[in-house]
Design an enzyme around this catalytic site. Structure first.
Site, PDB file in Angstrom:
ATOM      1  N   TYR A 162       0.858  -1.189   0.000  1.00 23.68           N
ATOM      2  CA  TYR A 162       0.000   0.000   0.000  1.00 23.68           C
ATOM      3  C   TYR A 162       0.893   1.238   0.000  1.00 23.68           C
ATOM      4  O   TYR A 162       1.959   1.230  -0.600  1.00 23.68           O
ATOM      5  CB  TYR A 162      -0.996  -0.049   1.166  1.00 23.68           C
TER       6      TYR A 162
ATOM      7  N   ARG B 175      -9.166  10.311  -8.395  1.00 26.51           N
ATOM      8  CA  ARG B 175      -8.353  11.045  -7.421  1.00 26.51           C
ATOM      9  C   ARG B 175      -7.554  10.035  -6.605  1.00 26.51           C
ATOM     10  O   ARG B 175      -7.820   9.807  -5.423  1.00 26.51           O
ATOM     11  CB  ARG B 175      -9.252  11.899  -6.517  1.00 26.51           C
TER      12      ARG B 175
ATOM     13  N   LYS C 150      -6.164  -1.997  -0.721  1.00 25.64           N
ATOM     14  CA  LYS C 150      -7.027  -1.816   0.447  1.00 25.64           C
ATOM     15  C   LYS C 150      -7.600  -3.153   0.911  1.00 25.64           C
ATOM     16  O   LYS C 150      -7.643  -3.452   2.106  1.00 25.64           O
ATOM     17  CB  LYS C 150      -8.180  -0.860   0.097  1.00 25.64           C
TER      18      LYS C 150
ATOM     19  N   GLU D  80     -13.932   4.739  -2.807  1.00 27.00           N
ATOM     20  CA  GLU D  80     -12.499   4.995  -2.657  1.00 27.00           C
ATOM     21  C   GLU D  80     -11.969   5.887  -3.784  1.00 27.00           C
ATOM     22  O   GLU D  80     -12.139   5.587  -4.967  1.00 27.00           O
ATOM     23  CB  GLU D  80     -11.739   3.654  -2.665  1.00 27.00           C
ATOM     24  N   ASP D  81     -11.340   6.993  -3.406  1.00 25.32           N
ATOM     25  CA  ASP D  81     -10.608   7.861  -4.327  1.00 25.32           C
ATOM     26  C   ASP D  81     -11.474   8.407  -5.465  1.00 25.32           C
ATOM     27  O   ASP D  81     -11.042   8.466  -6.624  1.00 25.32           O
ATOM     28  CB  ASP D  81      -9.374   7.139  -4.880  1.00 25.32           C
TER      29      ASP D  81
ATOM     30  N   ASP E 118     -13.970   6.102   2.634  1.00 21.07           N
ATOM     31  CA  ASP E 118     -12.796   6.052   3.491  1.00 21.07           C
ATOM     32  C   ASP E 118     -12.009   7.351   3.452  1.00 21.07           C
ATOM     33  O   ASP E 118     -11.406   7.748   4.450  1.00 21.07           O
ATOM     34  CB  ASP E 118     -11.905   4.879   3.080  1.00 21.07           C
ATOM     35  N   ASP E 119     -12.003   8.037   2.315  1.00 20.99           N
ATOM     36  CA  ASP E 119     -11.263   9.294   2.213  1.00 20.99           C
ATOM     37  C   ASP E 119     -11.872  10.363   3.108  1.00 20.99           C
ATOM     38  O   ASP E 119     -11.159  11.247   3.589  1.00 20.99           O
ATOM     39  CB  ASP E 119     -11.256   9.780   0.764  1.00 20.99           C
TER      40      ASP E 119
ATOM     41  N   ASN F 135      -0.435  11.632   1.237  1.00 25.46           N
ATOM     42  CA  ASN F 135       0.413  10.563   0.762  1.00 25.46           C
ATOM     43  C   ASN F 135       0.273  10.465  -0.759  1.00 25.46           C
ATOM     44  O   ASN F 135      -0.693  10.989  -1.310  1.00 25.46           O
ATOM     45  CB  ASN F 135       0.073   9.229   1.464  1.00 25.46           C
TER      46      ASN F 135
END
Length: 573
Positions: A109, A162, A180, A251-252, A274-275, A424
């Site tokens: 990850y 993203r 993930k 996610e993203d 999660d973001d 990150n």
């Protein structure tokens, strides 16, 4: 709610019954044991002659795979090697990962997965999960049924726009759901057959990808507007039809879609982002752990946010919930946060390009109280000088956002400033841990989104805890699945944050670490899952579980990577 306990199906089978024999078992990562097949299994399953005569224990295989990893010359090569192991022997991959998380989590990850996503079309060897494109919009249930496992309990889905702090990575974004879910399996013990990574490959606006003749994704500019929304609707409907017991993790996604999808679908399918929520929970947990060091109440904190996207908005909302729970008034909460976006300080009545930013805007009366109402474009240093914040949080994906003057100004009025560069991969962090400690004279309490080495300052070692969402999402996912939660509200994440903060032991706090060590991930995830289970039961939102049952239920449902018997199927079975 029923008193019946949730089924432990996420643990996986105790034996695999199959009609397959010989080479087909070796080619299936779910059944392949390599030299771990016993002599009896080789006789019964038609494997004699297809393997060398030696048998190995899984412990021997782990040692050999570590030798392979350590022989690689770069982290990206290690990533490719581990991905190859996952596609050859699933159980062995997870055993290696579980037993060596501190070494390997940065490989599978962040930060290495960021480079892997950028170079995905050129490094991917085998495909994993499902890929859905606009051409599939009318056949999504059919596509979902092509997945070999039909009791899916957890889906991580991205549209790749993203990816981390790297932006639009097109088909390369699939590295994130795969990574993930490997941490869901390793961290919480959800069996690999119960998880599914999905890429909604709706095209890319990244010109480098579209110009690459070897790009593997949907070669078109991104789907937008009503057609994009119809595609997402069709996807959610397909998940509800084909995988009715699945939890969906967004996610993203770009912030313009992330917030609205979370609100639009959370009442229709158990889901979270999660973001927004996972990042919020781990950041709030780090703050709560820091307050165990500073001995100050949460309602007395003041925060400057650098960034006003998904992460900072989620953190601000969850911090407000924690302050409210502690008895802080609405006025105190309103005066506790100041946020900067790329255009400057967010103010009440300003022109906002994103609706969610209104909640982060500083009220006029608060600005007047600090003498900021007459300053046309205050710098972060000026706001810090006047407001005297105790916490500085960044989620901008822009290195250098935290400047020396900002941290030095904080350290002038706060004994132990809390500094959190959360972006990150590491190359996008707002500052390094070494910089934060140097600029604060060794007094900062640092939690970072990317891994940083410990810092020695003034002869004292400072342990830098990584505020990684991995300490939140595996436990939340397991707890939500076991409790049967149909709506995963923000209160779940405050429970997770408080639980995580309580997992930081006194020895780590003494060295300034605000989150547990990665080696504790399975124990932390189990505690978070049990806390979510108890909370859901107490609020009547999940199956009724006595407090004393929760820990045992989580333990019983958790899978530890080990080989199970592979049994030839019989006629009539």
């Amino acid at each position: 709610m029923t008193d019946e306990l949730p089924d432990p199906g996420v643990r996986g089978p105790e034996a695999i019954h199959t009609w397959k024999r010989g080479i087909w078992l070796l080619k299936n990562p779910a059944t392949n044991k390599g030299l771990g097949f016993t002599t009896d299994e080789r006789d019964r399953l038609g494997l004699r002659g297809l393997l060398p005569p030696t048998t190995q224990t899984i412990e021997q295989q782990v040692a050999l795979e570590l030798e392979h990893v350590n022989a690689k010359s770069s982290d990206l090569e290690k990533y490719i090697g581990l991905a190859g192991l996952l596609h050859r022997n699933e159980v062995l991959f997870y055993r290696v990962l579980v037993e060596h998380l501190p070494q390997l989590m940065p490989i599978v990850y962040t930060p290495t997965v960021g480079e892997a996503c950028q170079r995905y079309s050129h490094i991917v060897r085998d495909m994993r999960g499902l890929w859905l494109t606009p051409d599939d919009v009318h056949r999504i249930p059919e596509r979902l049924r092509n997945y070999p496992y039909q009791d899916v309990r957890l889906i991580v889905v991205t549209d790749n726009e993203r990816i981390l702090g790297l932006g639009d990575q097109g088909a390369g974004g699939m590295g994130i759901p795969v990574g993930k879910l490997s941490l869901y399996v390793a961290g919480a013990g959800i069996h690999p057959s119960k998880v599914l990574p999905i890429s909604l490959d709706v095209g890319t606006n990244n010109p480098a990808l579209l110009d690459d003749p070897l790009y593997i994704g949907y070669r078109a500019r991104r789907l937008e507007g009503a057609a994009y929304d119809a595609f997402i609707d069709a996807f959610v409907d397909g998940v509800r039809t084909v995988f009715p017991r699945a939890l969906l993790q967004w996610e993203d996604f770009h912030k313009r879609n992330a917030f609205r999808f979370l609100e639009k679908y959370r009442q229709h399918v158990p889901s979270f982002n999660d973001d927004i929520q996972g990042t919020a929970a781990v950041a709030v947990a780090a703050v709560l752990a820091a307050l165990r060091i500073t001995k100050t109440p949460i309602e007395a904190q003041r925060v400057v946010f650098m960034g006003a996207g998904e992460a900072c908005t989620g953190i601000a909302d969850l911090l407000a919930a924690a302050m409210r729970e502690a008895g802080a008034s609405a006025d105190v909460i309103r005066a506790s946060r100041f946020a900067f976006d790329s255009r400057g300080l967010l103010r009440e009545g300003g022109d906002f390009d994103d609706p969610h930013k209104r909640g982060l805007a500083a009220p006029r009366d608060v600005l007047a109280h600090y003498g900021l109402d007459t300053v046309e474009a205050p710098t972060p240093e000026e706001v810090i000088r006047r407001v005297k914040p105790t916490i500085l949080i960044g989620a901008t994906a822009t290195p250098g956002t935290f400047r020396r003057g900002m941290v030095e100004e904080m350290a002038r009025h706060v004994d132990r400033p809390i500094v959190m560069p959360l972006s990150n991969p590491t190359s996008r962090a707002e500052c390094s841990a070494h910089e934060a400690l140097t600029w604060s004279g060794g007094r900062a309490l640092v939690a970072s989104g990317s891994p940083f080495a410990d810092v020695v300052y003034g002869g004292r070692r400072h342990v830098i805890g990584q505020a990684n969402n991995v300490f939140i999402f595996p436990g939340v996912g397991m707890g939500a699945i076991l409790s049967g939660l149909r709506v995963i509200d923000d209160a779940v994440f405050l429970v997770a944050a408080r639980t995580l903060a309580g997992c930081v032991n006194e020895a780590r706090l003494a060295h300034g670490a605000l989150v547990p060590d990665v080696s504790e991930l399975r124990a932390v995830s189990a505690r978070v899952a049990a806390a979510v289970l108890r909370d859901a039961s107490a609020r009547g939102l999940g199956r009724t579980v006595a407090d004393h049952q929760a820990d045992g239920l989580v333990a019983d449902a958790s899978w530890y990577p080990h080989y199970v018997p592979i049994v030839p199927a019989r006629d009539g079975r």
